[in-house]
Design a protein around this motif. Structure first.
Motif, short mmCIF file in Angstrom:
data_model
loop_
_atom_site.label_atom_id
_atom_site.label_comp_id
_atom_site.label_asym_id
_atom_site.label_seq_id
_atom_site.Cartn_x
_atom_site.Cartn_y
_atom_site.Cartn_z
N UNK A 15 0.87 -1.17 0.00
CA UNK A 15 0.00 0.00 0.00
C UNK A 15 0.91 1.22 0.00
N UNK A 16 0.63 2.19 -0.86
CA UNK A 16 1.47 3.37 -0.98
C UNK A 16 0.64 4.63 -0.80
N UNK A 17 1.27 5.63 -0.23
CA UNK A 17 0.59 6.90 -0.03
C UNK A 17 1.59 7.97 0.31
N UNK A 18 1.07 9.13 0.68
CA UNK A 18 2.00 10.21 0.99
C UNK A 18 1.43 11.16 2.02
N UNK A 19 2.32 11.97 2.54
CA UNK A 19 1.97 13.12 3.36
C UNK A 19 2.13 14.31 2.44
N UNK A 20 1.02 14.79 1.85
CA UNK A 20 1.10 15.91 0.91
C UNK A 20 1.19 17.24 1.66
N UNK A 21 2.22 18.01 1.36
CA UNK A 21 2.47 19.28 2.05
C UNK A 21 2.24 20.46 1.13
N UNK A 31 -0.54 -0.80 -8.17
CA UNK A 31 -0.97 -1.53 -9.36
C UNK A 31 0.25 -2.20 -9.97
N UNK A 32 0.03 -3.29 -10.68
CA UNK A 32 1.12 -3.92 -11.41
C UNK A 32 1.68 -2.94 -12.43
N UNK A 33 2.96 -2.98 -12.64
CA UNK A 33 3.60 -2.15 -13.65
C UNK A 33 3.92 -0.74 -13.22
N UNK A 34 3.78 -0.42 -11.92
CA UNK A 34 4.14 0.92 -11.48
C UNK A 34 5.14 0.85 -10.33
N UNK A 35 5.91 1.91 -10.17
CA UNK A 35 6.84 2.00 -9.05
C UNK A 35 6.06 2.45 -7.81
N UNK A 36 6.68 2.34 -6.65
CA UNK A 36 6.01 2.79 -5.43
C UNK A 36 5.73 4.29 -5.49
N UNK A 37 6.64 5.05 -6.07
CA UNK A 37 6.42 6.50 -6.19
C UNK A 37 5.27 6.80 -7.14
N UNK A 38 5.21 6.10 -8.27
CA UNK A 38 4.11 6.30 -9.21
C UNK A 38 2.77 5.94 -8.57
N UNK A 39 2.77 4.87 -7.78
CA UNK A 39 1.54 4.46 -7.10
C UNK A 39 1.08 5.50 -6.10
N UNK A 48 4.74 16.27 -6.13
CA UNK A 48 6.09 15.83 -6.41
C UNK A 48 6.55 15.03 -5.19
N UNK A 49 6.92 13.80 -5.41
CA UNK A 49 7.42 12.94 -4.33
C UNK A 49 8.82 13.41 -3.96
N UNK A 50 9.04 13.64 -2.67
CA UNK A 50 10.36 14.07 -2.21
C UNK A 50 11.21 12.90 -1.73
N UNK A 51 10.67 12.11 -0.78
CA UNK A 51 11.44 10.98 -0.25
C UNK A 51 10.54 10.06 0.57
N UNK A 52 11.03 8.85 0.79
CA UNK A 52 10.32 7.89 1.64
C UNK A 52 10.34 8.39 3.08
#
Length: 177
Positions: free
Chosen positions: A41-47, A74-82, A96-100
């Motif tokens: 499961x992937x997500x973010x803290x959007x700032x 989803x299949x075929x995507x990176x964790x950042x793309x997801x 814009x993804x900054x970092x894990x």
């Protein structure tokens, strides 16, 4: 599991295959072993200007609770793309993804959650089919008791811990029901 997705046979058994140490579904007809592994499961803290975007869920589970945007890869995507796709789907914002930031293990439901720190590129909040309300929160406004999931609370608590300590440490946590 009742039928083999490889050959269609109904000769499925739940055994420990030779050379393995876990029980698996195995087709006695074609010898296919079916591995069941945790979902990512992937997500973010959007700032946006030191505020955090949260979404009020308009879907189950936890309908009506606040959530950091996220969901299954989803299949075929990176964790950042997801994480970026899930944020677009739930919050209709470009990031814009900054970092894990954190890895959160949920062994009892076979999930591993990855949260990233992300910057919102343009603020134009509009609910989606998955979120009934979107809002930017300062620390003292976060509805801690109304957060949808333990992974959200962990990600936010460790985000503020990093901020307090002026760190960008990646945090690892787990929740066992």
């Amino acid at each position: 599991m009742k039928f083999c997705s490889n050959c269609g046979s109904d000769q499925i058994v739940f055994i420990i295959p030779e050379g393995d140490n876990n029980r698996r579904f195995v087709c006695n007809n074609c010898d296919t072993i079916f591995y069941q592994n945790p979902k990512i499961v992937v997500g973010c803290i959007p700032l946006y200007q030191d505020k955090i975007l949260l979404c009020r869920r308009s879907i189950e589970p936890r309908f009506g609770f606040w959530n950091l945007p996220g969901g299954y890869m989803e299949n075929g995507e990176t964790v950042e793309e997801g994480a970026k796709r899930e944020t677009q789907e739930e919050a209709n914002v470009d990031i814009t993804i900054r970092h894990l930031h954190s890895v959160f293990n949920l062994p009892t439901v076979n999930q591993v959650f990855l949260h990233f720190i992300a910057t919102i590129n343009k603020i134009d909040l509009s609910p989606t089919s998955e979120s009934s309300e979107l809002r930017l929160f300062n620390y003292d406004e976060i509805p801690w008791e109304e957060l949808a999931f333990h992974s959200n609370k962990f990600a936010l608590e460790t985000f503020f811990l990093n901020k307090e300590r002026n760190e960008s440490k990646v945090h690892i946590g787990s929740f066992w029901k």
